[in-house]
Motif scaffolding. Structure first.
Motif, PDB file in Angstrom:
ATOM      1  N   LEU A   4       4.012  -5.033  -1.176  1.00 51.25           N
ATOM      2  CA  LEU A   4       4.116  -4.985  -2.630  1.00 51.25           C
ATOM      3  C   LEU A   4       5.573  -5.338  -3.024  1.00 51.25           C
ATOM      4  O   LEU A   4       5.488  -6.060  -3.755  1.00 51.25           O
ATOM      5  CB  LEU A   4       4.561  -3.277  -2.758  1.00 51.25           C
ATOM      6  CG  LEU A   4       3.249  -2.545  -3.468  1.00 51.25           C
ATOM      7  CD1 LEU A   4       3.812  -1.212  -3.590  1.00 51.25           C
ATOM      8  CD2 LEU A   4       3.249  -3.238  -4.874  1.00 51.25           C
ATOM      9  N   ILE A   5       6.665  -5.351  -1.982  1.00 46.87           N
ATOM     10  CA  ILE A   5       7.746  -6.066  -2.091  1.00 46.87           C
ATOM     11  C   ILE A   5       7.627  -7.546  -2.450  1.00 46.87           C
ATOM     12  O   ILE A   5       8.235  -8.168  -3.134  1.00 46.87           O
ATOM     13  CB  ILE A   5       8.721  -5.609  -1.242  1.00 46.87           C
ATOM     14  CG1 ILE A   5       8.838  -4.298  -1.239  1.00 46.87           C
ATOM     15  CG2 ILE A   5       9.935  -6.706  -1.211  1.00 46.87           C
ATOM     16  CD1 ILE A   5       9.885  -3.630  -0.040  1.00 46.87           C
ATOM     17  N   ASP A   6       6.711  -8.115  -1.605  1.00 49.52           N
ATOM     18  CA  ASP A   6       6.533  -9.537  -1.639  1.00 49.52           C
ATOM     19  C   ASP A   6       5.883 -10.106  -2.992  1.00 49.52           C
ATOM     20  O   ASP A   6       6.626 -10.867  -3.618  1.00 49.52           O
ATOM     21  CB  ASP A   6       5.752 -10.006  -0.575  1.00 49.52           C
ATOM     22  CG  ASP A   6       6.208 -10.047   0.868  1.00 49.52           C
ATOM     23  OD1 ASP A   6       7.474 -10.147   0.852  1.00 49.52           O
ATOM     24  OD2 ASP A   6       5.534  -9.811   1.845  1.00 49.52           O
ATOM     25  N   ILE A   7       5.307  -9.390  -3.283  1.00 51.02           N
ATOM     26  CA  ILE A   7       4.649  -9.725  -4.631  1.00 51.02           C
ATOM     27  C   ILE A   7       5.733  -9.573  -5.749  1.00 51.02           C
ATOM     28  O   ILE A   7       5.699 -10.403  -6.472  1.00 51.02           O
ATOM     29  CB  ILE A   7       3.101  -8.906  -4.770  1.00 51.02           C
ATOM     30  CG1 ILE A   7       2.307  -9.035  -3.876  1.00 51.02           C
ATOM     31  CG2 ILE A   7       2.782  -9.180  -6.386  1.00 51.02           C
ATOM     32  CD1 ILE A   7       0.983  -8.193  -4.068  1.00 51.02           C
ATOM     33  N   SER A 270      -2.682   1.270  -1.579  1.00 53.10           N
ATOM     34  CA  SER A 270      -2.008   2.253  -0.696  1.00 53.10           C
ATOM     35  C   SER A 270      -1.723   3.662  -1.028  1.00 53.10           C
ATOM     36  O   SER A 270      -1.667   4.479  -0.237  1.00 53.10           O
ATOM     37  CB  SER A 270      -0.486   1.595  -0.569  1.00 53.10           C
ATOM     38  OG  SER A 270       0.259   1.897  -1.781  1.00 53.10           O
ATOM     39  N   ILE A 271      -1.881   3.865  -2.206  1.00 50.83           N
ATOM     40  CA  ILE A 271      -2.111   5.192  -2.490  1.00 50.83           C
ATOM     41  C   ILE A 271      -3.135   5.993  -2.168  1.00 50.83           C
ATOM     42  O   ILE A 271      -3.253   7.169  -1.662  1.00 50.83           O
ATOM     43  CB  ILE A 271      -1.619   5.636  -4.452  1.00 50.83           C
ATOM     44  CG1 ILE A 271      -0.530   4.994  -4.871  1.00 50.83           C
ATOM     45  CG2 ILE A 271      -2.015   6.882  -4.630  1.00 50.83           C
ATOM     46  CD1 ILE A 271      -0.133   4.900  -6.111  1.00 50.83           C
ATOM     47  N   ILE A 276      -6.187   9.696   1.530  1.00 50.75           N
ATOM     48  CA  ILE A 276      -7.427   9.866   2.543  1.00 50.75           C
ATOM     49  C   ILE A 276      -6.671  10.528   3.638  1.00 50.75           C
ATOM     50  O   ILE A 276      -7.252  11.371   4.300  1.00 50.75           O
ATOM     51  CB  ILE A 276      -7.921   8.577   2.552  1.00 50.75           C
ATOM     52  CG1 ILE A 276      -8.775   8.100   1.359  1.00 50.75           C
ATOM     53  CG2 ILE A 276      -8.977   8.532   4.096  1.00 50.75           C
ATOM     54  CD1 ILE A 276      -9.438   6.573   1.626  1.00 50.75           C
ATOM     55  N   GLU A 277      -5.481   9.939   4.141  1.00 45.80           N
ATOM     56  CA  GLU A 277      -4.699  10.311   5.297  1.00 45.80           C
ATOM     57  C   GLU A 277      -4.382  11.871   5.171  1.00 45.80           C
ATOM     58  O   GLU A 277      -4.697  12.483   6.247  1.00 45.80           O
ATOM     59  CB  GLU A 277      -3.572   9.318   5.485  1.00 45.80           C
ATOM     60  CG  GLU A 277      -3.804   8.120   6.388  1.00 45.80           C
ATOM     61  CD  GLU A 277      -2.568   7.321   6.024  1.00 45.80           C
ATOM     62  OE1 GLU A 277      -1.350   7.740   5.712  1.00 45.80           O
ATOM     63  OE2 GLU A 277      -2.922   6.208   6.646  1.00 45.80           O
ATOM     64  N   ILE A 278      -3.934  12.109   4.064  1.00 44.25           N
ATOM     65  CA  ILE A 278      -3.543  13.809   3.629  1.00 44.25           C
ATOM     66  C   ILE A 278      -4.776  14.670   3.836  1.00 44.25           C
ATOM     67  O   ILE A 278      -4.852  15.507   4.463  1.00 44.25           O
ATOM     68  CB  ILE A 278      -2.738  13.782   2.477  1.00 44.25           C
ATOM     69  CG1 ILE A 278      -1.391  13.126   2.505  1.00 44.25           C
ATOM     70  CG2 ILE A 278      -2.806  15.084   1.893  1.00 44.25           C
ATOM     71  CD1 ILE A 278      -0.751  12.832   1.221  1.00 44.25           C
TER      72      ILE A 278
END
Lengths: 286, 84
Positions: A4-7, A270-271, A276-278
């Motif tokens: 994200l930061i790169d973009i 990423s959200i 999904i992880e949670i």
């Protein structure tokens, strides 16, 4: 995959570039208007001069001696001077490269002749410096406050060489200002002078003999011609830069849009991954 | 007969004067010339000097350097290298 930061960083960089191109476009637009006004302001003089020349030439032609003016002498073209008018700066789209291409084509087709160069504008100089040794004159920085007095010596030195028969013909390569969208690359022969044909001859009282007037008018005509060519080139340069910067600004906008969309997708991804992880973590506890 | 003529003074960069004048005194190469309306067609080189012309009774002056003078029909055209 870029983070994200790169973009975000890319977007910021593109936006900065866009600001510059937008500013350059606006500057060019302002300069174009001024250049156009000047080119227009010079028109009456040119028109009147041509009219006078027409008449004087017709009058002087009645006397065969007068036709022997050195600036009218057509000789076999063995030694040719190529005058190339480019801009001092780049970032104007195809402004310089199109013109240089035309000049290069001319040079290629005339390899059998003895070519010399007179270069006006930094871009043309840089180009020919690497390709030829036959540069007779370089004129840089004439465009910033271009004045008649500045072009005068250039024209005179060309005329002098022609009179001394160091050169047989002079061809001028220049961007003509046709309209705001596209400059018109042109080649024209400025020496020997081709006399404009008279449409309506006026019976003047000649304060000086027509031959004398003609001898005085011809160099003047060449000077004015060069001056006009330079002024047109300036106007065309600004027009070309304006168009190029306009295009660059639009491209930057497109790129920002694309990057922003991409950035949103990456963020969404990423959200989603986190959710999904949670969810799967919670499911594992049951 | 008209009592004015169109006086145009131009330089390579701009048109300096374009108005109806009653009289003009112009520095020719071989001396000053006074021009009134109805003058015959004339061509001359311009000298250096002061050009004056009268519009509505008021006289204006300009310095001109080198160039040409054309008188034709109702027009007087001064093509100066410099005029100020």
């Amino acid at each position: 995959m870029p983070s994200l930061i790169d973009i975000r960083r890319r977007v910021r960089s593109v936006r900065n570039t866009q600001q510059i191109t937008k500013a350059m476009k606006m500057i060019s637009a302002a300069k174009l208007r001024r250049a156009q006004d000047r080119a227009l302001g010079a028109r009456p003089y040119r028109e009147m001069l041509r009219q006078i020349l027409e008449n004087v030439a017709a009058e002087a032609a009645q006397n065969p001696d007068a036709a022997a003016n050195p600036l009218l002498a057509v000789r076999p073209e063995r030694k040719v001077l190529v005058v190339v008018v480019t801009a001092d700066r780049g970032l104007a789209g195809g402004f310089n490269s199109n013109l240089l291409r035309l000049a290069q084509t001319f040079v290629n087709e005339n390899q059998d002749k003895e070519l010399t160069f007179e270069l006006i504008g930094r871009k043309g100089r840089d180009y020919w410096r690497r390709r030829t040794r036959a540069i007779r004159g370089e004129h840089i920085d004439v465009f910033r406050d271009l004045s008649y007095e500045k072009t005068w010596p250039i024209a005179d030195s060309i005329i002098e060489r022609f009179e001394k028969q160091e050169i047989d013909a002079v061809y001028l390569f220049v961007n003509e200002f046709k309209n705001v969208m596209a400059p018109n690359v042109t080649m024209m022969r400025i020496l020997p002078v081709e006399l404009p044909k008279t449409t309506a001859q006026v019976d003047y009282i000649y304060e000086q003999p027509p031959e004398e007037l003609l001898a005085n008018l011809l160099p003047h005509y060449v000077r004015t011609w060069l001056f006009r060519a330079l002024m047109e080139s300036v106007a065309a340069e600004h027009a070309a830069r304006m168009a190029a910067m306009e295009a660059a600004t639009t491209n930057a906008s497109d790129m920002i849009d694309k990057l922003t969309r991409h950035m949103n997708r990456v963020r969404q991804a990423s959200i989603t991954r986190e959710i999904i992880e949670i969810v799967s973590g919670a499911a594992a506890l049951e | 007969m008209a009592d004015t003529f169109q006086l145009e003074i131009v330089t390579p960069t701009k048109q300096v004067v374009n108005e109806r004048a009653e009289y003009a005194e112009i520095p020719g190469k071989d001396g000053y010339m006074g021009i009134l309306p109805g003058h015959a067609a004339l061509l001359s080189m311009l000298g250096d000097g002061e050009l004056s012309y009268r519009v509505g009774g008021a006289t204006n002056k300009l310095r001109v350097t080198g160039g040409y003078l054309e008188v034709r029909d109702d027009h007087v055209r001064v093509l100066a290298d410099k005029a100020e």
